[in-house]
Scaffold this motif. Structure first.
Motif, PDB file in Angstrom:
ATOM      1  N   ASP A   1      68.963  30.740   2.751  1.00 48.00           N
ATOM      2  CA  ASP A   1      70.125  30.879   3.630  1.00 48.00           C
ATOM      3  C   ASP A   1      69.706  31.102   5.085  1.00 48.00           C
ATOM      4  O   ASP A   1      70.288  30.519   6.006  1.00 48.00           O
TER       5      ASP A   1
ATOM      6  N   GLU B   1      73.574  23.190   1.335  1.00 48.99           N
ATOM      7  CA  GLU B   1      73.152  23.117   2.739  1.00 48.99           C
ATOM      8  C   GLU B   1      72.402  21.823   3.085  1.00 48.99           C
ATOM      9  O   GLU B   1      71.945  21.666   4.203  1.00 48.99           O
TER      10      GLU B   1
ATOM     11  N   ALA C   1      71.833  26.784  -3.425  1.00 52.33           N
ATOM     12  CA  ALA C   1      72.112  26.905  -1.990  1.00 52.33           C
ATOM     13  C   ALA C   1      71.578  25.693  -1.230  1.00 52.33           C
ATOM     14  O   ALA C   1      72.212  25.205  -0.296  1.00 52.33           O
TER      15      ALA C   1
ATOM     16  N   ALA D   1      68.510  27.782   6.436  1.00 49.29           N
ATOM     17  CA  ALA D   1      69.634  26.854   6.641  1.00 49.29           C
ATOM     18  C   ALA D   1      70.399  27.203   7.913  1.00 49.29           C
ATOM     19  O   ALA D   1      70.797  26.313   8.673  1.00 49.29           O
ATOM     20  N   THR D   2      70.591  28.489   8.170  1.00 48.05           N
ATOM     21  CA  THR D   2      71.273  28.924   9.397  1.00 48.05           C
ATOM     22  C   THR D   2      70.459  28.523  10.628  1.00 48.05           C
ATOM     23  O   THR D   2      71.005  27.984  11.592  1.00 48.05           O
TER      24      THR D   2
ATOM     25  N   ARG E   1      67.324  32.984  -2.641  1.00 49.10           N
ATOM     26  CA  ARG E   1      68.463  32.464  -1.890  1.00 49.10           C
ATOM     27  C   ARG E   1      68.551  33.036  -0.469  1.00 49.10           C
ATOM     28  O   ARG E   1      68.810  32.280   0.472  1.00 49.10           O
ATOM     29  N   PRO E   2      68.351  34.351  -0.255  1.00 50.75           N
ATOM     30  CA  PRO E   2      68.427  34.849   1.133  1.00 50.75           C
ATOM     31  C   PRO E   2      67.438  34.155   2.076  1.00 50.75           C
ATOM     32  O   PRO E   2      67.769  33.893   3.233  1.00 50.75           O
TER      33      PRO E   2
END
Length: 177
Positions: free
Chosen positions: A100, A133, A129, A103-104, A96-97
Motif C-alpha cells: 500500500d 492497484e 492489493a 502504491a501510494t 499489504r502495508p
C-alpha cells in the motif's frame, strides 16, 4: 523391445532442469546476501533489460519517498516506470502495508508502470492489493528467471541439440520402389 532413444531425451531434459534449478536457487541465495543498494541496482538493471527501458535511475535512500528506482522509456521522461526492491530472506514475506505504501508513492509519481520486486514472496493480502492497484509483483523465483532470460548473472553453460526424424519427412514406401 523398447527404444533406448525414447528414454534419452527425457533424462537429458530432467538433468538440464535439475542443473538449472540448482543454479537459480544458488543465485537466489546469493541475492539474499547482497546489501540493499547492490540489490536495488541489480533490480534496476534487470528491469531495464526486461522492459527495454532507455535508462534507470536509483533514488537516494534518504529521499526515495517509497520509490527505489525509476525506469525511463523516452528521452523527455514522459513515459516512466517506478519500482520498489525488497531484499528479504526466504520466508520473510512482503505484507499489504508495504505494498500500500508503494502504491501510494507510485500514484504520486503518476508513473505508467509500477513494479514491486522481492527476493522472497508476497502475502495473500499483498497479492490482492497489487491487483487493485495495478502493481506488477515479481517474487524471488520469477526475478532469478528474468535474470537468466536476459543473461544477467546467469549464462548458458553449454548448448545441445537432439535430433529426431520429422514425421513430415518420413520415408514413403512408394518412393523406394
Amino acid at each position: 523391445e523398447e527404444d533406448d532413444d525414447d528414454h534419452t531425451v527425457p533424462s537429458i531434459a530432467a538433468l538440464v532442469a535439475t542443473e538449472n534449478a540448482a543454479a537459480m536457487a544458488a543465485m537466489l541465495d546469493h541475492i539474499r546476501t547482497m546489501n540493499e543498494t547492490a540489490f536495488e541496482h541489480l533490480v534496476g538493471d534487470v528491469l531495464k533489460a526486461a522492459l527495454r527501458a532507455d535508462k534507470v535511475t536509483i533514488t537516494q535512500q534518504s529521499r526515495d519517498g517509497g520509490i527505489d528506482g525509476v525506469l525511463h522509456f523516452d528521452s523527455l521522461g514522459m513515459r516512466t516506470g517506478v519500482f520498489q526492491a525488497k531484499r528479504y530472506a526466504a520466508g520473510n514475506t512482503v505484507s499489504r502495508p508495504q505494498l500500500d505504501a508503494f502504491a501510494t508513492a507510485a500514484r504520486r509519481r503518476r508513473s505508467e508502470h509500477k513494479l514491486f520486486v522481492t527476493s522472497s514472496q508476497y502475502s495473500a493480502e499483498a497479492v490482492e492489493a497489487a491487483k487493485d492497484e495495478a502493481v506488477r509483483l515479481i517474487d524471488g523465483v520469477a526475478f532469478v528467471e528474468l535474470m537468466a532470460e536476459h543473461g544477467i548473472g546467469l549464462r548458458p553453460r553449454e548448448s545441445f541439440v537432439v535430433y529426431e526424424i520429422d514425421p513430415a519427412w518420413a520415408v514413403d514406401d512408394e518412393c523406394n520402389e
